[in-house]
Design an enzyme around this catalytic site. Structure first.
Site: not given
Length: 298
Positions: A92, A149, A252
């Site tokens: 995200d 992911h 981050s």
């Protein structure tokens, strides 16, 4: 440097970055219910975190703040784009930078550039894969889902930890700290599949309490002064698009690198585009699969 930027950036050169990050890691492990519950509630409100997406919506059920920040989501919260030969976003965030690499030079911000060699920890041979290639940078803010992911089916080749600074990676710091992504602490993760090679880089930052991968466990905050390398070629570690591979605490950045001509859309995404894990980033270009990347890793 803008006037307000000066007061946001200059202090970062003066503070003990790694000590503060270790302190944040300790705080995120605090289990006293009144501390961790109130902290979670406060930050959920400040950052407008959507707790309804979480697999467990009950704040009291998280043993500490870190467990909440790296929370799992409901199974249908992040559907994986099924398009064949497409990369989905590994995280995200927002696309803070998307570009075609000019030789070995990447543009960080106006008047700021950095090199592939520096970003990849001085691995000049590996950097050759990505000459004139494509790159995208995804910035994760504190409100975002913090698990990383797989963007596409691939086999894990190797990983390198590069020690460095821990500047913030927000837009203000990106504008003002030269070579930010090439000077901050980072994990360089190399993958390969039938299309060739690609690289995913997890970039550390101030107050990112830890970075970890599912195959190596927690890498930071135990600061190491030297480059560390792991080779997985004999381990046959293959992952499918959408599989979880790592986690950040707090917020981050993830940097993606693709060789020239393999993923052309990756370098053409509009800056500051919001993205969710699983949404399509770009597709592999059509080409003869018998022609493999001439710089295939060894």
């Amino acid at each position: 440097m803008r006037f307000l930027d000066f007061f946001r950036v200059v202090p970062q050169y003066l503070i003990p970055q790694h000590l503060l990050s270790k302190g944040m890691h300790w705080f995120m492990q605090v289990k006293q219910p009144w501390i961790k519950n109130n902290t979670i509630k406060l930050l959920t409100k400040i950052y407008k975190i959507d707790i309804q997406e979480a697999a467990d919506e009950e704040i009291e059920n998280y043993p500490h703040f870190n467990a909440f920040f790296t929370r799992a989501l409901k199974p249908d919260a992040r559907p994986i784009d099924p398009t064949k030969n497409a990369w989905c976003s590994p995280a995200d965030g927002i696309i803070s930078q998307s570009q075609v690499i000019h030789g070995k030079t990447l543009i960080q911000a106006k008047c700021h550039e950095y090199s592939l060699d520096a970003l990849l920890g001085g691995d000049i041979e590996y950097a050759k894969h990505f000459i004139d290639g494509d790159s995208a940078v995804i910035y994760l803010s504190p409100k975002d889902y913090h698990r990383i992911h797989m963007p596409v089916d691939a086999k894990l080749h190797s990983m390198t930890y590069v020690p460095g600074d821990l500047f913030a990676v927000n837009p203000t710091t990106v504008r003002n700290v030269e070579g930010l992504f090439a000077r901050n602490e980072r994990l360089i993760i190399r993958f390969e599949n039938e299309h060739g090679v690609f690289c995913l880089i997890m970039v550390g930052a101030i107050f990112v309490g830890s970075m970890e991968t599912i195959w190596q466990g927690k890498i930071t905050p135990d600061y190491q002064p030297t480059i560390q390398h792991w080779d997985y070629q004999e381990d046959d570690l293959s992952y499918s698009k959408g599989d979880e591979i790592g986690r950040f605490n707090m917020g981050s950045t993830v940097v993606l690198l693709s060789p020239k001509g393999k993923m052309p859309g990756l370098g053409e995404i509009e800056k500051n585009t919001p993205i969710q894990m699983g949404q399509m980033l770009a597709q592999y270009a059509e080409y003869n699969f018998s022609t493999q990347d001439e710089h295939s890793p060894e």
